[in-house]
Motif scaffolding. Sequence first.
Motif, short mmCIF file in Angstrom:
data_model
loop_
_atom_site.label_atom_id
_atom_site.label_comp_id
_atom_site.label_asym_id
_atom_site.label_seq_id
_atom_site.Cartn_x
_atom_site.Cartn_y
_atom_site.Cartn_z
N HIS A 1 0.80 -1.22 0.00
CA HIS A 1 0.00 0.00 0.00
C HIS A 1 0.83 1.28 0.00
CE1 HIS A 1 0.39 -2.02 3.84
NE2 HIS A 1 0.42 -0.85 4.43
N THR A 2 2.16 1.16 0.03
CA THR A 2 3.00 2.36 -0.08
C THR A 2 4.35 1.95 -0.65
OG1 THR A 2 3.81 4.31 1.09
CG2 THR A 2 3.98 2.23 2.26
N ASP A 3 5.16 2.93 -1.04
CA ASP A 3 6.46 2.62 -1.64
C ASP A 3 7.51 2.46 -0.55
OD1 ASP A 3 8.69 2.27 -3.18
OD2 ASP A 3 8.79 4.37 -3.84
N ALA A 4 7.41 1.38 0.21
CA ALA A 4 8.33 1.17 1.33
C ALA A 4 9.75 0.86 0.87
CB ALA A 4 7.80 0.05 2.24
N LYS A 5 9.87 0.31 -0.32
CA LYS A 5 11.21 0.01 -0.85
C LYS A 5 12.09 1.26 -0.87
CE LYS A 5 13.31 -1.95 -5.04
NZ LYS A 5 12.99 -2.37 -6.43
N SER A 6 11.47 2.40 -1.20
CA SER A 6 12.26 3.64 -1.32
C SER A 6 12.76 4.14 0.04
CB SER A 6 11.43 4.73 -2.00
OG SER A 6 10.37 5.15 -1.15
N TRP A 7 12.16 3.67 1.14
CA TRP A 7 12.66 4.06 2.46
C TRP A 7 14.07 3.53 2.70
CZ3 TRP A 7 8.05 1.78 5.78
CH2 TRP A 7 6.85 2.41 5.40
N PHE A 8 14.38 2.43 2.02
CA PHE A 8 15.62 1.71 2.32
C PHE A 8 16.71 1.91 1.28
CE2 PHE A 8 12.26 -0.49 4.64
CZ PHE A 8 12.84 -0.59 5.90
N GLU A 9 16.32 2.02 0.01
CA GLU A 9 17.33 2.06 -1.06
C GLU A 9 18.37 3.14 -0.80
OE1 GLU A 9 15.34 0.54 -5.16
OE2 GLU A 9 14.38 2.27 -4.21
N GLY A 10 19.64 2.74 -0.80
CA GLY A 10 20.73 3.69 -0.60
C GLY A 10 21.03 4.02 0.84
N ASN A 11 20.24 3.51 1.78
CA ASN A 11 20.47 3.79 3.21
C ASN A 11 20.95 2.51 3.88
OD1 ASN A 11 20.43 4.48 5.91
ND2 ASN A 11 18.49 5.62 5.79
N GLN A 12 22.24 2.21 3.71
CA GLN A 12 22.77 0.93 4.18
C GLN A 12 22.65 0.75 5.70
OE1 GLN A 12 23.66 -1.20 1.64
NE2 GLN A 12 23.53 -2.78 3.23
N PRO A 13 22.91 1.78 6.52
CA PRO A 13 22.73 1.55 7.96
C PRO A 13 21.29 1.16 8.32
CG PRO A 13 24.02 3.54 7.59
CD PRO A 13 23.51 3.11 6.25
N LEU A 14 20.30 1.80 7.68
CA LEU A 14 18.90 1.45 7.96
C LEU A 14 18.60 0.03 7.45
CD1 LEU A 14 16.13 2.38 9.04
CD2 LEU A 14 15.60 3.16 6.71
N ILE A 15 19.13 -0.32 6.28
CA ILE A 15 18.95 -1.68 5.76
C ILE A 15 19.50 -2.70 6.75
CG2 ILE A 15 19.79 -3.32 4.00
CD1 ILE A 15 19.74 -0.95 1.99
N ASP A 16 20.72 -2.47 7.20
CA ASP A 16 21.39 -3.46 8.04
C ASP A 16 20.71 -3.61 9.39
OD1 ASP A 16 23.17 -3.86 5.97
OD2 ASP A 16 24.76 -2.63 6.84
N THR A 17 20.34 -2.49 9.99
CA THR A 17 19.68 -2.55 11.31
C THR A 17 18.31 -3.19 11.19
OG1 THR A 17 20.86 -0.57 12.00
CG2 THR A 17 18.90 -1.17 13.28
N THR A 18 17.55 -2.81 10.18
CA THR A 18 16.21 -3.36 9.99
C THR A 18 16.29 -4.86 9.70
OG1 THR A 18 15.46 -1.23 9.15
CG2 THR A 18 14.07 -3.14 8.65
N ALA A 19 17.24 -5.24 8.85
CA ALA A 19 17.39 -6.66 8.51
C ALA A 19 17.74 -7.48 9.75
CB ALA A 19 18.47 -6.82 7.44
N PHE A 20 18.71 -7.01 10.52
CA PHE A 20 19.18 -7.78 11.68
C PHE A 20 18.09 -7.86 12.74
CE2 PHE A 20 22.49 -8.00 15.35
CZ PHE A 20 22.50 -9.38 15.32
N ARG A 21 17.45 -6.72 13.04
CA ARG A 21 16.42 -6.74 14.08
C ARG A 21 15.27 -7.68 13.69
NH1 ARG A 21 15.10 -1.63 14.32
NH2 ARG A 21 16.33 -1.11 16.18
N ASN A 22 14.81 -7.55 12.46
CA ASN A 22 13.60 -8.28 12.10
C ASN A 22 13.84 -9.75 11.79
OD1 ASN A 22 11.16 -6.32 12.03
ND2 ASN A 22 12.88 -5.14 11.26
#
Lengths: 198, 198
Positions: A103-124
């Motif tokens: 329902h939203t473009d959540a992919k764009s929240w992450f693209e190019g933001n490696q620290p957010l990718i890594d933290t979100t991936a590890f936590r979840n």
Amino acid sequence: MNPILPDASLDQLFRMARTQNAWRDEPVSDEQLRALYDLMKWGPTSANCSPARIVFVKSDEAKRRLEPALSEGNRAKTMKAPVCAIIGTDHAFYEKLPYLFPHTDAKSWFEGNQPLIDTTAFRNATLQGAYLILAARSIGLDCGPMSGFDNAKVDAAFFAGTQVRSNFLVALGHGDPDPKVLFPRSPRLSFDEACRIE
Amino acid sequence: MNPILPDASLDQLFRMARTQNAWRDEPVSDEQLRALYDLMKWGPTSANCSPARIVFVKSDEAKRRLEPALSEGNRAKTMKAPVCAIIGTDHAFYEKLPYLFPHTDAKSWFEGNQPLIDTTAFRNATLQGAYLILAARSIGLDCGPMSGFDNAKVDAAFFAGTQVRSNFLVALGHGDPDPKVLFPRSPRLSFDEACRIE
């Protein structure tokens, strides 16, 4: 309103469940592994990102590939477990968000933001590993979670060519309750040591 | 051997449980929060390290301190939740290992190894956060987990002077099942997309 679960269920999930160090010679079927996933998959993740990727190591051949990566103390017991689940963390998880969170473009929240990718991936992916442990107990399996292993070796043996990285391991089967192999339970922090109400 | 949990329990824990966005006007008692902790504390952590530190934000005063740290979309609904649990990660967790893991000198595994401290703290406090979610559902509470907030602001407001850092939040209460506020369920990855058996 939902009730409190039956006491026997609370015991099985939390109060009596133990990390196992030895396994009875009872198999775990592929159907049980599918039933396990069909429960754990419903556990909540941030934006439904669902970054856990799981390899259920079951064959002798796959166990032999896992063995050299295990720490000395985890080696023999893991080889004897019917299954060892490798909980992997997919650092390319956001590629699937158009499907998982449409329902939203959540992919764009992450693209190019490696620290957010890594933290979100590890936590979840870690949350999902905990859901796997409790889902396994829910279907009558025992667990032996472990983080004592060489992550780079596991990644090379099971996740080469992907952005999945090993997080932790969970041996699955039916534990041997013999007190010679099941250690006495370690203490826990009291409510007042770990929590406060404000 | 343990049985499969009753279908109603599997529904309550996994299959029918939903992340809530609106809350009915039903309180959560301090006794429920203690019962919640007395279940989740048994969940396994590496070397029993138990690094989660939890603040149950319940009073209007504490909610007002939390509010400015929340992302816009999480603000109003969190203020209306009976309780919001802040799952904190204690990066000084290893100081408690002589009590929690008494049969060996596990504290020395960590001292001076900040990357190992940080990874172990984050992984295991996150596991404990997942245990909290499922323990809450086990005692009939609904959850609204969130990671959309300003960690530094939460740390300043609730963990100043400690080595505890905020990990994620879990609103607790009794959700409003009105389909106008409870979003349709998002899809999950199939077994074959997320798992393989080797």
